[in-house]
Design a protein around this motif. Structure first.
Motif, PDB file in Angstrom:
ATOM      1  N   SER A 198    -105.992  37.911  35.154  1.00 43.52           N
ATOM      2  CA  SER A 198    -105.495  37.568  33.860  1.00 43.52           C
ATOM      3  C   SER A 198    -105.020  38.584  33.085  1.00 43.52           C
ATOM      4  O   SER A 198    -103.839  38.680  32.404  1.00 43.52           O
ATOM      5  CB  SER A 198    -106.283  36.752  33.198  1.00 43.52           C
ATOM      6  N   LEU A 199    -105.788  40.025  33.099  1.00 47.47           N
ATOM      7  CA  LEU A 199    -105.456  40.868  32.166  1.00 47.47           C
ATOM      8  C   LEU A 199    -104.050  41.744  32.627  1.00 47.47           C
ATOM      9  O   LEU A 199    -103.164  42.006  32.186  1.00 47.47           O
ATOM     10  CB  LEU A 199    -106.597  41.833  32.003  1.00 47.47           C
ATOM     11  N   VAL A 200    -104.252  41.699  33.931  1.00 52.88           N
ATOM     12  CA  VAL A 200    -103.060  42.460  34.757  1.00 52.88           C
ATOM     13  C   VAL A 200    -101.712  41.386  34.459  1.00 52.88           C
ATOM     14  O   VAL A 200    -100.524  42.137  34.294  1.00 52.88           O
ATOM     15  CB  VAL A 200    -103.225  42.670  36.277  1.00 52.88           C
ATOM     16  N   GLU A 201    -101.763  40.091  34.591  1.00 53.15           N
ATOM     17  CA  GLU A 201    -100.685  39.349  34.580  1.00 53.15           C
ATOM     18  C   GLU A 201    -100.217  39.264  33.221  1.00 53.15           C
ATOM     19  O   GLU A 201     -99.056  39.412  33.066  1.00 53.15           O
ATOM     20  CB  GLU A 201    -101.201  37.844  34.971  1.00 53.15           C
ATOM     21  N   LYS A 202    -101.235  39.405  32.147  1.00 59.71           N
ATOM     22  CA  LYS A 202    -100.642  39.383  30.850  1.00 59.71           C
ATOM     23  C   LYS A 202     -99.793  40.617  30.643  1.00 59.71           C
ATOM     24  O   LYS A 202     -98.925  40.493  29.825  1.00 59.71           O
ATOM     25  CB  LYS A 202    -101.886  39.212  29.844  1.00 59.71           C
ATOM     26  N   GLU A 203    -100.376  41.758  31.072  1.00 59.81           N
ATOM     27  CA  GLU A 203     -99.672  43.186  30.591  1.00 59.81           C
ATOM     28  C   GLU A 203     -98.219  43.114  31.508  1.00 59.81           C
ATOM     29  O   GLU A 203     -97.333  43.502  30.880  1.00 59.81           O
ATOM     30  CB  GLU A 203    -100.706  44.158  31.311  1.00 59.81           C
ATOM     31  N   LEU A 239     -92.864  30.352  33.099  1.00 62.90           N
ATOM     32  CA  LEU A 239     -92.930  31.527  32.075  1.00 62.90           C
ATOM     33  C   LEU A 239     -93.197  30.939  30.852  1.00 62.90           C
ATOM     34  O   LEU A 239     -93.992  31.540  30.303  1.00 62.90           O
ATOM     35  CB  LEU A 239     -91.783  32.070  32.260  1.00 62.90           C
ATOM     36  N   HIS A 240     -92.919  29.875  30.221  1.00 60.84           N
ATOM     37  CA  HIS A 240     -93.048  29.294  28.941  1.00 60.84           C
ATOM     38  C   HIS A 240     -94.309  28.907  28.917  1.00 60.84           C
ATOM     39  O   HIS A 240     -95.097  29.185  27.925  1.00 60.84           O
ATOM     40  CB  HIS A 240     -92.102  28.111  28.788  1.00 60.84           C
ATOM     41  N   LYS A 241     -94.957  28.300  29.954  1.00 62.39           N
ATOM     42  CA  LYS A 241     -96.444  28.084  30.012  1.00 62.39           C
ATOM     43  C   LYS A 241     -97.558  29.420  29.767  1.00 62.39           C
ATOM     44  O   LYS A 241     -98.504  29.375  28.917  1.00 62.39           O
ATOM     45  CB  LYS A 241     -96.896  27.210  30.960  1.00 62.39           C
ATOM     46  N   LYS A 242     -96.992  30.199  30.543  1.00 66.39           N
ATOM     47  CA  LYS A 242     -97.646  31.541  30.637  1.00 66.39           C
ATOM     48  C   LYS A 242     -97.734  32.121  29.320  1.00 66.39           C
ATOM     49  O   LYS A 242     -98.635  32.845  28.843  1.00 66.39           O
ATOM     50  CB  LYS A 242     -97.355  32.465  31.659  1.00 66.39           C
ATOM     51  N   TYR A 302    -100.987  32.987  26.817  1.00 67.06           N
ATOM     52  CA  TYR A 302    -101.561  34.513  26.618  1.00 67.06           C
ATOM     53  C   TYR A 302    -100.983  34.684  25.181  1.00 67.06           C
ATOM     54  O   TYR A 302    -101.125  35.875  24.856  1.00 67.06           O
ATOM     55  CB  TYR A 302    -100.800  35.303  27.487  1.00 67.06           C
ATOM     56  N   SER A 303    -100.774  33.621  24.498  1.00 67.49           N
ATOM     57  CA  SER A 303    -100.279  33.992  23.060  1.00 67.49           C
ATOM     58  C   SER A 303     -99.364  34.983  23.001  1.00 67.49           C
ATOM     59  O   SER A 303     -99.343  35.990  21.988  1.00 67.49           O
ATOM     60  CB  SER A 303    -101.432  34.116  22.190  1.00 67.49           C
ATOM     61  N   LEU A 304     -98.166  35.112  23.680  1.00 68.82           N
ATOM     62  CA  LEU A 304     -97.158  36.080  23.725  1.00 68.82           C
ATOM     63  C   LEU A 304     -95.722  35.607  23.027  1.00 68.82           C
ATOM     64  O   LEU A 304     -94.911  36.192  23.207  1.00 68.82           O
ATOM     65  CB  LEU A 304     -96.805  36.613  25.170  1.00 68.82           C
ATOM     66  N   GLN A 305     -95.927  34.562  21.953  1.00 71.29           N
ATOM     67  CA  GLN A 305     -94.941  34.006  21.632  1.00 71.29           C
ATOM     68  C   GLN A 305     -94.055  34.750  20.596  1.00 71.29           C
ATOM     69  O   GLN A 305     -92.823  34.922  20.483  1.00 71.29           O
ATOM     70  CB  GLN A 305     -95.065  32.599  20.687  1.00 71.29           C
ATOM     71  N   SER A 306     -94.765  35.847  20.109  1.00 81.05           N
ATOM     72  CA  SER A 306     -93.904  36.905  19.280  1.00 81.05           C
ATOM     73  C   SER A 306     -93.054  37.813  20.058  1.00 81.05           C
ATOM     74  O   SER A 306     -92.332  38.525  19.574  1.00 81.05           O
ATOM     75  CB  SER A 306     -94.906  37.558  18.527  1.00 81.05           C
TER      76      SER A 306
END
Length: 352
Positions: free
Chosen positions: A306-311, A338-341, A345-349
């Protein structure tokens, strides 16, 4: 579609090969054109591009088709074993030579010999091969009697032989003898237009082999596979389609049936970590509050992935300036995934 001398249409695709894109059409055309001659052919291309299939086609489309087709992997044997394999030996030629043995060149008499990984052949054997090309003759190991053969030579290499010549690993005179008609087989990454046909072919093949219904293959899966670089070429694609077909529990091949690196999200391979590396990583994750002491191996694996995927998502979104459509294409996933991920991971910003 071309027309043969008997008026019947001839398929441009060679038997056993899939793909009708421009790159492969050129290969088919040149193969058919040279097959009817006795010219030596040098097949060049990365591992897994289908060099042996082209070699077989050269034989089967030639006047020698009724003769033998003999394949030798020059990279699989030591120099002494390869010499005996190619040219044969007489009884007593070396310690384990208890009887006379016919070599592959003699076995290929009247047919075709395919020398795969020719770049692996030693300098000494290159000299003997050059003589066969020039004089069509050689001596068995341990013998003085000259053997004459009539066979066509098709050689293959996954290395640039000019680089091998510069490095003093390959004879220049042998190169020019082999390179009468060169045929270059393109890597799969350069023929993405053929991927859909290959996927359908392999899915049907492995569904039948495993008693499964032929799965449906959505367009987003095809797009994902076309975006991957395929370092192992067709052989790698074949393996992953077999895996996906075997693991499929519905009537559709979905993206999650393929390894993360094919989907553009390569996880850390824990088994490859150096000694002590996992413990250190776990300790750091506990310190950061991202896991708890006592978490089992599965929890550790999932959290690291998850950490790697988020990065990876973060870096790609920034590279694409937040444009989700571009990011999805680069990652090899569809926009909804992609939208779901991004939400997970709270990457909306970072996205727009």
């Amino acid at each position: 579609m071309s027309t043969g001398g008997n008026g019947k249409s001839v398929s441009p695709v060679l038997e056993g090969m899939i793909g009708s894109g421009t790159a492969m059409t050129d290969v088919y055309r040149l193969t058919r054109q040279v097959a009817a001659t006795s010219a030596t052919v040098l097949l060049m291309g990365e591992t897994g591009t289908g060099k042996e299939l082209v070699a077989r086609a050269l034989h089967e489309l030639s006047p020698r088709a009724s003769g033998p087709f003999i394949r030798v992997n020059c990279g699989a044997l030591s120099e002494s074993l390869l010499e005996s394999e190619l040219f044969g030996h007489v009884k007593g030629a070396f310690t384990s030579a208890h009887e006379n043995r016919t070599g592959r060149f003699e076995a290929a008499h009247g047919g075709t010999i395919f020398l795969d990984e020719i770049n692996s052949m030693s300098y000494t054997l290159q000299v003997k091969l050059l003589r066969v090309l020039q004089e069509q003759e050689f001596e068995r190991v341990g013998d003085t009697k000259t053997v004459r053969v009539d066979c066509r030579i098709v050689a293959a290499t996954n290395r640039d032989l000019l680089d091998e010549i510069d490095a003093d690993r390959f004879r220049e005179d042998l190169y020019y003898r082999l390179n009468v008609v060169p045929i270059y087989l393109p890597p799969l990454r350069d023929r993405s237009e053929d991927i859909e046909s290959l996927v359908i072919f392999f899915a049907k093949k492995y569904a039948a082999a495993n008693g499964r219904p032929i799965p449906r293959i959505p367009s987003d899966v095809i797009s994902m596979l076309q975006a991957y670089s395929w370092p192992g070429n067709v052989r790698e694609l074949q393996n992953y389609i077999e895996r996906a077909t075997v693991l499929c529990t519905s009537e559709t091949l979905t993206m999650d049936l393929f390894p993360p690196h094919v989907r553009g999200l390569a996880p850390v391979r824990i088994s490859r970590a150096k000694s002590g590396g996992i413990q250190k990583m776990c300790s750091e994750l506990v310190t950061l509050g991202l896991m708890e002491a006592g978490d089992d191996a599965q929890d550790i694996h999932e959290k690291i992935v998850s950490l790697v995927e988020k990065e990876v998502l973060l870096q790609v979104l920034r590279t694409c300036q937040g444009t989700q459509t571009k990011a999805a294409v680069r990652l090899g996933i569809n926009r909804n995934t992609l939208h779901k991920k991004i939400e997970d991971y709270s990457l909306q910003s970072e996205a727009r």
